[in-house]
Design a protein around this motif. Structure first.
Motif, PDB file in Angstrom:
ATOM      1  N   CYS A   1       1.151  -1.138   0.172  1.00 32.93           N
ATOM      2  CA  CYS A   1      -0.130  -0.114   0.040  1.00 32.93           C
ATOM      3  C   CYS A   1       0.907   1.346   0.111  1.00 32.93           C
ATOM      4  CB  CYS A   1      -0.866   0.051   1.164  1.00 32.93           C
ATOM      5  SG  CYS A   1      -1.738   1.736   1.508  1.00 32.93           S
TER       6      CYS A   1
ATOM      7  N   CYS B   1      -6.576   1.075   4.712  1.00 32.38           N
ATOM      8  CA  CYS B   1      -6.754   2.458   4.570  1.00 32.38           C
ATOM      9  C   CYS B   1      -8.303   2.885   4.121  1.00 32.38           C
ATOM     10  CB  CYS B   1      -5.763   2.907   3.597  1.00 32.38           C
ATOM     11  SG  CYS B   1      -3.944   2.839   4.273  1.00 32.38           S
TER      12      CYS B   1
ATOM     13  N   CYS C   1      -6.002  -0.772  -0.690  1.00 30.44           N
ATOM     14  CA  CYS C   1      -5.759  -1.330   0.606  1.00 30.44           C
ATOM     15  C   CYS C   1      -7.084  -1.218   1.540  1.00 30.44           C
ATOM     16  CB  CYS C   1      -4.361  -0.402   1.535  1.00 30.44           C
ATOM     17  SG  CYS C   1      -4.210  -0.756   3.088  1.00 30.44           S
TER      18      CYS C   1
ATOM     19  N   CYS D   1      -0.097   3.161   3.640  1.00 30.78           N
ATOM     20  CA  CYS D   1       0.598   2.775   5.124  1.00 30.78           C
ATOM     21  C   CYS D   1       1.398   1.790   5.191  1.00 30.78           C
ATOM     22  CB  CYS D   1      -0.745   2.205   5.781  1.00 30.78           C
ATOM     23  SG  CYS D   1      -1.306   0.681   5.230  1.00 30.78           S
TER      24      CYS D   1
HETATM   25 ZN   LIG Z   1      -2.893   1.066   3.521  1.00 29.54          ZN
END
Ligand SMILES: [Zn+2]
Ligand SMILES: [Zn+2]
Length: 255
Positions: free
Chosen positions: A216, A238, A235, A219
Motif C-alpha cells: 500500500c 486505509c 488497501c 500505510c
Molecule cells: Zn494502506
C-alpha cells in the motif's frame, strides 16, 4: 449425450421426489437433524440439492467457489432469467477489489428444466426456485456439523423471506443463531472456523506458493499473493471500499 453448456450458466439439478444429497452419511445425518430443528417446510425438500463436490456445485449454480469457502448456500430463482444470491462461509480476504463481484443475474436463453417429474406438489406452476448447498468434505466432524447448520440457517432465512448478509463471520446474528441451534458456544464456533480456515490456507499455500508482494503506497502494509491481481485492488486498512488513492503496487517478485 448431454449438450455442452457454456460455463457459467447454471445447470440446475432436476426436481425429484426428495432432496438431492450427494453427501457422506455424516452430512446426511446432520442435514435431517437441522432441517427438523429449524422447522423447515417439507415442501422445500424436493427443491434442494446438496453436494460436497465443488465442481458439481459450480455446475448447478454457475458460480465458482473460492478455495477458502467451507460451505455455501445459493438460492436460485428463475422467471425467464435465472438470478441467484449466495451466502458463503469463508474467512476474510485482505484486499478490496474494485467494485463488488458482478451481481448474480444470469440470463439463460432457452432454459428448460429437463424432464418434469414433480410428484410432490400438484400445482400448475413449475417450481420457481432451488436451494443449492455446498459442504466442504475435508473438515473435522464438528465443523461439518456446524457448517450444515450454518447453511440451513441461510436457507431458513430465505424461506421466511428475510435473508441476512454476514457482517462478520463468527460474530454476527447468524453466528448467534448457529450457537443457539447447535448448542456450541460462540467461542467454540469461532475456534472451529479459525482452525478450518487456517487449514485451508495451508493447503492453498502448498498448492500455490506466494510469489508477488504488493504494498500500500499510503500505510506500507504488504499483501503477499500467489498470483498477480487481475484488476486494480486497494488497501483495505486505509479504506474499506475500493479507493484508487490506496491502490496496491507490485513491490517485488519472489522467484
Ligand atoms: Zn494502506
Ligand atoms: Zn454464511
Amino acid at each position: 449425450m448431454a449438450a455442452r453448456r457454456k460455463p457459467g450458466l447454471p445447470a440446475l439439478p432436476p426436481v425429484q421426489a426428495g432432496p438431492i444429497l450427494h453427501a457422506t452419511p455424516l452430512v446426511e445425518r446432520w442435514f435431517w437433524h437441522y432441517w427438523q430443528r429449524l422447522g423447515l417446510p417439507e415442501s422445500e425438500l424436493a427443491l434442494l440439492a446438496l453436494t460436497q463436490d465443488r465442481r458439481e456445485y459450480q455446475r448447478w449454480t454457475g458460480k465458482r467457489l473460492n478455495f477458502m469457502v467451507l460451505g455455501c448456500y445459493c438460492y436460485l430463482q428463475f422467471t425467464g432469467k435465472v438470478s441467484s444470491s449466495v451466502a458463503d462461509r469463508a474467512s476474510g480476504k485482505p484486499g478490496q477489489p474494485e467494485g463488488r463481484r458482478a451481481s448474480a443475474m444470469l440470463p439463460l436463453p432457452g432454459f428448460s428444466e429437463g424432464p418434469l417429474s414433480r410428484p410432490v406438489a400438484v400445482t400448475s406452476e413449475p417450481p420457481r426456485h432451488r436451494h443449492c448447498i455446498f459442504i466442504e468434505p475435508d473438515m473435522q466432524p464438528r465443523s461439518i456439523e456446524v457448517t450444515v447448520a450454518h447453511e440451513l440457517i441461510h436457507l431458513a432465512d430465505r424461506v421466511r423471506g428475510t435473508p441476512r448478509r454476514h457482517r462478520h463471520h463468527g460474530y454476527d446474528s447468524i453466528a448467534a443463531d448457529e450457537a443457539a441451534i447447535t448448542g456450541y458456544d460462540l467461542e467454540e464456533l469461532r475456534r472451529l472456523l479459525h482452525e478450518e480456515s487456517a487449514r485451508r490456507e495451508q493447503l492453498r499455500r502448498a498448492r500455490a506458493p506466494l510469489r508477488y508482494i504488493y504494498v500500500c503506497p499510503n500505510c506500507g502494509k504488504e499483501y503477499p499473493r500467489a498470483r498477480r491481481y487481475s484488476r486494480p485492488v486497494s488497501c483495505s486498512l486505509c479504506d474499506k471500499a475500493y479507493n484508487p488513492r490506496y491502490r496496491l503496487l507490485l513491490a517485488r517478485e519472489l522467484l
